[in-house]
Design an enzyme around this catalytic site. Structure first.
Site, PDB file in Angstrom:
ATOM      1  N   GLU A  56       5.010  -8.587  -4.930  1.00 60.19           N
ATOM      2  CA  GLU A  56       4.181  -8.701  -3.711  1.00 60.19           C
ATOM      3  C   GLU A  56       4.705  -9.723  -2.875  1.00 60.19           C
ATOM      4  OE1 GLU A  56      -0.492  -9.203  -2.648  1.00 60.19           O
ATOM      5  OE2 GLU A  56       0.184  -9.500  -4.848  1.00 60.19           O
ATOM      6  N   LYS A 125      -1.225  -2.694   1.597  1.00 63.20           N
ATOM      7  CA  LYS A 125      -2.413  -3.083   0.289  1.00 63.20           C
ATOM      8  C   LYS A 125      -3.704  -2.591   0.764  1.00 63.20           C
ATOM      9  CE  LYS A 125      -3.520  -7.132  -2.835  1.00 63.20           C
ATOM     10  NZ  LYS A 125      -3.080  -8.226  -3.112  1.00 63.20           N
ATOM     11  N   CYS A 181      -0.550  -4.904  -6.181  1.00 62.66           N
ATOM     12  CA  CYS A 181      -1.518  -6.078  -6.944  1.00 62.66           C
ATOM     13  C   CYS A 181      -2.905  -5.363  -7.098  1.00 62.66           C
ATOM     14  CB  CYS A 181      -1.496  -7.385  -6.341  1.00 62.66           C
ATOM     15  SG  CYS A 181      -1.832  -8.399  -7.612  1.00 62.66           S
ATOM     16  N   SER A 208      -0.236 -12.129  -8.386  1.00 60.60           N
ATOM     17  CA  SER A 208      -0.901 -12.202  -9.561  1.00 60.60           C
ATOM     18  C   SER A 208      -0.667 -13.565 -10.206  1.00 60.60           C
ATOM     19  CB  SER A 208      -0.805 -10.941 -10.532  1.00 60.60           C
ATOM     20  OG  SER A 208      -1.699 -11.354 -11.715  1.00 60.60           O
ATOM     21  N   ARG A 214      -4.607 -13.103 -18.776  1.00 64.47           N
ATOM     22  CA  ARG A 214      -4.296 -12.059 -17.740  1.00 64.47           C
ATOM     23  C   ARG A 214      -3.146 -11.115 -17.819  1.00 64.47           C
ATOM     24  NH1 ARG A 214      -4.701 -14.328 -11.582  1.00 64.47           N
ATOM     25  NH2 ARG A 214      -6.822 -14.309 -12.226  1.00 64.47           N
ATOM     26  N   GLY A 368       0.503  25.489 -56.904  1.00 60.71           N
ATOM     27  CA  GLY A 368       1.603  25.637 -57.707  1.00 60.71           C
ATOM     28  C   GLY A 368       2.402  24.232 -57.323  1.00 60.71           C
ATOM     29  N   VAL A 369       2.977  23.753 -58.462  1.00 56.69           N
ATOM     30  CA  VAL A 369       3.761  22.342 -58.464  1.00 56.69           C
ATOM     31  C   VAL A 369       5.427  22.645 -58.732  1.00 56.69           C
ATOM     32  CG1 VAL A 369       2.040  20.730 -58.354  1.00 56.69           C
ATOM     33  CG2 VAL A 369       3.025  21.597 -60.381  1.00 56.69           C
ATOM     34  N   GLY A 372       9.038  19.455 -55.731  1.00 62.31           N
ATOM     35  CA  GLY A 372       9.612  19.106 -54.544  1.00 62.31           C
ATOM     36  C   GLY A 372       8.602  18.201 -53.675  1.00 62.31           C
ATOM     37  N   SER A 375       4.973  20.283 -52.356  1.00 65.38           N
ATOM     38  CA  SER A 375       3.903  20.615 -53.400  1.00 65.38           C
ATOM     39  C   SER A 375       3.758  18.990 -53.991  1.00 65.38           C
ATOM     40  CB  SER A 375       4.264  21.376 -54.430  1.00 65.38           C
ATOM     41  OG  SER A 375       5.679  20.935 -55.205  1.00 65.38           O
ATOM     42  N   ALA A 493       9.911  30.867 -45.324  1.00 61.71           N
ATOM     43  CA  ALA A 493       8.952  30.907 -46.177  1.00 61.71           C
ATOM     44  C   ALA A 493       8.927  32.386 -46.364  1.00 61.71           C
ATOM     45  CB  ALA A 493       7.323  30.570 -45.555  1.00 61.71           C
TER      46      ALA A 493
END
Length: 685
Positions: A56, A125, A181, A208, A214, A368-369, A372, A375, A493
């Site tokens: 400014e 402004k 500003c 500013s 600030r 189911g495990v 990996g 799971s 899948a």
């Protein structure tokens, strides 16, 4: 997108380089200050900056007080503006410079916009502070009533008013607005209406002076304005050279984009400083397209703005990319942010499952495990849900179901994990049932031939899920799905009675690249100290469906060898699902992020010896695979997925949520765009 620019140019892919600059000023010396502006402008030119913002009143200094009413100073300001206009003729950046200017009977605090030898416009402004240390109404008039005006500065004439937008005709989406500003401190800043009218890059030039706290206020305002306006917000404050009669100055600069800080500079500089970043105009445009309430707000306010066109003419060269890129967009590089994301992801899954179990009478979870990561992670979620519900973990009915290619390591990991967590664990060998089904199908494997086709794989995957559903029937249970977001994207899948289906899918919103980090977080947070050793073993195991026996050299089936690296696929998924980017842009971004394993940040905990890189042809080839699978193959599976919680802000693939698409679509438009952008990689396309 400008296809006239080379693939390597960031400007081709929807980026524009913005600089927020602070410079030392000489009080009431416009000629000297103009040269300081030009010195930084030339450096911005060398850095191929499109828009360079200065503080400014930087042509006089903000703190000149009553000196601003002296005609010699104001005459020198006009001469300095003309000097900048003339000197800008061979400079790339649009220069946005602060100056006090006479207009009719008053003096205005202005943002002066200059480009390639032309005064494009002047924005006064709108809101003048006159409280505490500020006294601006003593000298300046508020510019909020100046819409539709024009101004003369010496021999120059230009549009004048707070209603100006500056649009680059050759950089799609680059539409600039400047406010000054205090304008950003009011309840409805001028930039809010400018954004509704189409501005994408919002600039704030600021004086500013600095007091304790600030700087944090400025950051908060700039961040929130960029987020609320779905825009870039660049800020440049006054620094060295301002009068210290009663105040001090810190020269803060920063650039935010959609609520994210792209770059900032050190405060209290001892010379010129600038924040420079490549802002993503495509991202802004896509966000606004998706968030319909943004334009609904425009309909309410109906902002009226004038548009001033200009031609940027960016260079047709590789200018690099001046912004931080995550190799893993679902996985933050910052340790604190990653820990928070993992905490939230895990608890989103846990609370979702807890609610579902509670709502339907508290059935026993059936899972189911395999040993990996998917799971394993799902089992951790189930265990924590049991804890939150005050139920014993022995209510968890976990099953390991070895097939023709199950390794001893993964089977032992699955059993050890379930035992460490206190779940019930049983082994059901599916091979006899699979052999019988293959025999009834007349499959060559049943006759001893080593045929390991999709039927061979899906018979095993389908039987496992079939057993789980029947076990749930038998024990009054609920089948917990383990398939993740990345697998849904790729269609990786087995459809229907396979790993595609469950009663409740806890992993459906979590990408593969995040799951491993959530598991690491579970270990580091001490959530399951009793299982941390086996969890580390799971993390160290290569991703594999384990449906095809090892080859002659003993190599196990590798998922990523067949469909590509999940690191690249998750990168693509994020940018398609969240932003709808063109494939060529995704390839450009992936190359910037992945071409050098030594450059940039890696997520916390990522092993040093596992860091890798990809060249552009590799990235493009796997991107082609993703596009084909995502758009032309996998949707029919996503259209029939079970319930499960959304986790990532990038979106989910539920047909009831973020992604609704025809199952009989095709990938033609995406593939043609990619092939056209990279003819060296796809020469026959």
């Amino acid at each position: 997108m400008s296809t006239s620019l080379p693939f390597a140019s960031a400007y081709r892919h929807g980026f524009a380089r913005v600089a927020a600059c602070t410079i030392p000023v000489a009080i009431a010396d416009p000629a000297t200050n103009a040269e300081s502006v030009l010195a930084t402008a030339r450096k911005c030119h060398d850095e191929t900056v499109a828009v360079a913002l200065f503080p400014e009143l930087c042509l006089t200094g903000y703190s000149l007080e009553d000196l601003v009413l002296q005609d010699p100073v104001l005459d020198a300001v006009e001469a300095a503006v003309q000097r900048l206009v003339e000197a800008s003729a061979d400079l790339l950046p649009m220069l946005v410079v602060g100056a006090p200017l006479r207009h009719r009977n008053r003096l205005y605090n202005c943002a002066v916009v200059i480009h390639r030898g032309e005064l494009l416009g002047v924005a006064p402004k709108s809101y003048l502070p006159n409280y505490r240390e500020f006294y601006e109404r003593r000298w300046y008039a508020a510019g909020d009533d100046q819409a539709g005006e024009d101004i003369r500065i010496g021999d120059l004439a230009a549009p004048f008013g707070p209603d100006l937008l500056f649009e680059a005709l050759d950089v799609p989406g680059l539409v600039v607005h400047a406010e000054v500003c205090e304008d950003m401190f009011v309840p409805v800043p001028p930039s809010s209406e400018a954004a509704m009218a189409g501005a994408t890059v919002l600039l704030n030039m600021s004086g500013s002076p600095i007091t304790i706290g600030r700087a944090d206020d400025r950051n908060l305002l700039a961040q929130s304005q960029s987020l609320r306006c779905l825009a870039v917000y660049a800020y440049a404050a006054a620094g060295m050279g301002e009068s210290t009669n009663d105040l001090s100055w810190d020269g803060q600069t920063m650039i935010y984009e959609g609520g994210q800080l792209l770059t900032t500079t050190e405060r209290f500089p001892d010379g010129p400083r600038r924040s420079v970043a490549d802002v993503d105009l495509d991202k802004i445009r896509q966000d606004r397209l998706r968030q319909g309430t943004f334009d609904d707000n425009r309909r309410t306010y109906r902002p009226a703005f004038r548009t001033v066109p200009f031609v940027l003419a960016p260079p047709a060269t590789d200018i690099g990319l001046r912004r931080s890129l995550d190799r893993f967009p679902f996985v933050p590089d910052d340790p604190a942010r990653l820990a928070q994301d993992c905490y939230e992801a895990f608890n989103i899954q846990v609370s979702g499952l807890e609610q579902r179990l509670t709502a339907i009478g508290g059935p026993k979870p059936v899972i189911g495990v395999s040993g990996g990561i998917d799971s394993t992670h799902a089992l951790l979620v189930v265990a924590r849900a049991m804890d939150r519900m005050g139920r014993p973990r022995s209510d968890i009915l976990a099953y390991t179901m070895p097939g023709f290619a199950t390794s001893d390591r993964t089977r032992k990991n699955a059993i050890a994990l379930a035992e460490a967590l206190g779940a019930s664990i049983e082994t059901i060998d599916i091979r006899p049932a699979a052999e019988e089904m293959l025999r009834q199908l007349g499959h060559p494997f049943a006759s001893g031939e080593p045929v390991h086709d999709v039927t061979f794989e899906n018979v095993q995957a389908g039987l496992r899920t079939d057993y789980l559903f029947r076990l749930a029937n038998h024990h009054g249970g609920l089948v917990i799905g383990t398939s993740d977001l990345s697998e849904l994207a790729l269609g990786w899948a087995t459809y229907g009675v396979g790993d595609h289906m469950s009663h409740y899918a806890v992993n459906v919103g979590v990408p593969k690249t995040l799951i491993q980090h959530v598991i690491r977080w579970v270990i580091s947070a001490g959530e399951v100290d009793e299982a941390k050793d086996v969890l580390q073993s799971v993390l160290d195991t290569e991703i594999s469906p384990e449906l095809v026996p090892a080859d002659a050299e003993g190599r196990m089936q590798s998922t990523e060898d067949r469909i590509g690296p999940y690191a690249l696929h998750d990168f693509t998924l994020h940018h398609i699902l969240r932003f709808g980017f063109r494939p060529s842009k995704i390839a450009f971004l992936a190359y910037q992020a992945w071409r050098d394993a030594e450059a940039g940040e890696w997520p916390p905990g990522f092993p040093d010896d596992a860091r890798y890189a990809y060249d552009l042809p590799t990235i493009a080839r796997w991107l082609e695979v993703f596009l084909q699978r995502y758009f032309a193959f996998a949707q029919f599976k996503r259209s029939a997925i079970p319930n499960g919680p959304k986790v990532s802000p990038a979106g989910s693939l539920s047909p009831r949520g973020d992604w609704r698409a025809p199952s009989d679509g095709n990938a033609r438009a995406w593939l043609e765009e990619l092939h056209a952008a990279l003819p060296d990689v796809f020469p026959s396309s």
